[in-house]
Design an enzyme around this catalytic site. Structure first.
Site, mmCIF file in Angstrom:
data_model
loop_
_atom_site.group_PDB
_atom_site.id
_atom_site.type_symbol
_atom_site.label_atom_id
_atom_site.label_comp_id
_atom_site.label_asym_id
_atom_site.label_seq_id
_atom_site.Cartn_x
_atom_site.Cartn_y
_atom_site.Cartn_z
ATOM 1 N N HIS A 196 0.873 -1.177 0.000
ATOM 2 C CA HIS A 196 0.000 0.000 0.000
ATOM 3 C C HIS A 196 0.911 1.228 0.000
ATOM 4 O O HIS A 196 1.819 1.327 0.849
ATOM 5 C CB HIS A 196 -0.851 0.044 1.263
ATOM 6 C CG HIS A 196 -2.012 -0.901 1.274
ATOM 7 N ND1 HIS A 196 -1.889 -2.241 1.034
ATOM 8 C CD2 HIS A 196 -3.338 -0.668 1.501
ATOM 9 C CE1 HIS A 196 -3.094 -2.801 1.120
ATOM 10 N NE2 HIS A 196 -3.996 -1.876 1.401
ATOM 11 N N GLU A 199 -1.916 6.104 -0.666
ATOM 12 C CA GLU A 199 -3.351 6.142 -0.341
ATOM 13 C C GLU A 199 -3.575 7.467 0.390
ATOM 14 O O GLU A 199 -4.286 8.340 -0.103
ATOM 15 C CB GLU A 199 -3.737 4.943 0.539
ATOM 16 C CG GLU A 199 -5.200 4.927 0.983
ATOM 17 C CD GLU A 199 -5.522 3.773 1.960
ATOM 18 O OE1 GLU A 199 -4.586 3.168 2.522
ATOM 19 O OE2 GLU A 199 -6.728 3.501 2.172
ATOM 20 N N ASP A 278 -12.092 -3.238 1.568
ATOM 21 C CA ASP A 278 -12.754 -3.771 2.770
ATOM 22 C C ASP A 278 -14.265 -3.653 2.581
ATOM 23 O O ASP A 278 -14.919 -2.807 3.200
ATOM 24 C CB ASP A 278 -12.312 -2.967 4.001
ATOM 25 C CG ASP A 278 -10.812 -3.006 4.185
ATOM 26 O OD1 ASP A 278 -10.301 -4.044 4.633
ATOM 27 O OD2 ASP A 278 -10.150 -2.004 3.851
HETATM 28 N N1 ADE Z 1 -6.024 -2.432 6.054
HETATM 29 C C1 ADE Z 1 -7.256 -2.712 5.602
HETATM 30 N N2 ADE Z 1 -7.629 -1.819 4.688
HETATM 31 C C2 ADE Z 1 -6.607 -0.941 4.545
HETATM 32 C C3 ADE Z 1 -6.380 0.205 3.755
HETATM 33 N N3 ADE Z 1 -7.283 0.668 2.882
HETATM 34 N N4 ADE Z 1 -5.216 0.868 3.892
HETATM 35 C C4 ADE Z 1 -4.302 0.424 4.762
HETATM 36 N N5 ADE Z 1 -4.462 -0.641 5.528
HETATM 37 C C5 ADE Z 1 -5.598 -1.326 5.426
HETATM 38 ZN ZN ZN Z 2 -6.101 -2.045 1.297
#
Ligand code: ADE
Ligand code: ZN
Length: 334
Positions: A196, A199, A278
């Protein structure tokens, strides 16, 4: 065929899905009850009302709390199986699933309880639902490097079940470089890597994920647009971004879907994929994410088909398998 049905029917791969993020409120309550866990919320509705987030951290606090009901192997199995049934209904044909072992081992749940429950459900899904899969083990970046090393060493006993390592949790203040050595070891052991980045964190974190962690894909990556030389690099190397549109709105990365930079990133020639992150917390599974983008940007069937093609070309599957799905998709827009 109506666009909604077209999106449901087109073969898709999902590449950015946290299995703990598929825990629906009803399932959470059922598991809490059978495991004798007292919840802060006294109804499913009260829990749903708490799903209002200002940023990533406010979501993570609730997400880690929710994961506390997962105690036994059967809980991890049922969690995964419920997701697979939803994926099947949307014609998801391949999934690459993130799991966060530290969320569970920190609470005294054995690593093997977690992975065996998830893996057995995925194997049954492969046999009975025709959904192929691979597993990506994420390190929680808010925890120290030493904890990640410990988790990696536990994973070595299950090497044949894990394809790649990833990096998730609180991004700001936890740059990819913090895990450079862990990822080096993981790659030496034969794991692929993703992370990740971008974001909430700055474009520099995306550079670090590429340069320090040698990632094959960037998860999210939407802040890349702030750095033209980074965009050049991502385009030149065709590094896929696994974008999660509904997640980005729920976590206030963008105010509305119309303001999401998805179309701008596409127009830069990047390889984007659509994912749900999620889904139990963000109001939609993968098809709802495609549909939200289609509504906001008036995407055509060809645009949707290209995104579905990207989901397979960015997947950790053989070229032969990619070609089979890509052919099927092309036939749908002929
Ligand atoms: N864990 C679950 N969803 C996440 C996200 N969008 N960004 C970082 N960690 C996460
Ligand atoms: Zn994620």
């Amino acid at each position: 065929m109506d666009m909604n049905i077209f999106i449901q029917n087109i073969p898709k791969a999902e590449l950015h899905l946290h299995i703990e993020g598929t825990l629906e409120p009803g399932t959470l309550f059922r598991m809490a009850e059978r495991n004798g866990i007292r919840l802060k919320y006294n109804s499913v509705e009260a829990l749903r009302r708490a799903y209002r987030f200002d940023n990533l951290q406010s979501f993570l606090d609730i997400y880690y709390e929710g994961a506390g009901v997962l105690q036994k192997e059967i809980d991890f199995y049922e969690l995964t199986w419920e997701y697979l049934l939803k994926a099947k209904a949307q014609n998801v044909r391949h999934v690459e699933i993130f799991f966060d072992p530290q969320t569970h081992t920190e609470r005294g749940i054995a690593f093997e309880t977690v992975i065996n429950g998830i893996y057995d459900a995925l194997s049954d899904g492969s046999r009975n639902l025709d959904i192929s899969f691979c597993l990506i083990m994420c390190f929680l970046r808010h925890l120290p490097e030493s904890d990640a090393f410990e988790t990696l060493s536990q994973a070595l006993d299950f090497k044949d079940k894990i394809t790649a390592v990833g990096l998730d949790s609180s991004e700001s203040g936890n740059p990819p470089s913090k895990f450079k050595r862990v990822f080096e070891k993981a790659r030496k052991e034969g794991f692929l890597s993703v992370a990740h980045a971008g974001e909430e964190g700055p474009p520099e974190y995306i550079w670090e994920a590429l340069q320090d962690l040698n990632v094959r894909r960037i998860d999210h990556g939407v802040r890349a647009l702030e750095d033209p030389s980074l965009i050049n690099e991502l385009r030149h190397r065709q590094i896929p971004l696994t974008v999660c549109p509904l997640s980005n709105i729920k976590l206030c990365v963008f105010k509305t879907m119309q303001e999401h930079n998805f179309k701008k990133l596409l127009d830069q020639g990047l390889c984007l994929t659509v994912n749900s992150d999620d889904p139990a917390y963000f109001g939609g599974y993968v098809a709802e994410n495609y549909l939200a983008l289609q509504n906001a940007f008036q995407f055509t069937r060809n645009d949707i088909a290209q995104l579905a093609i990207n989901s397979f070309s960015a997947a950790f599957i053989s070229e032969d398998k990619k070609d089979i799905f890509i052919e099927q998709i092309k036939k749908m827009v002929e």
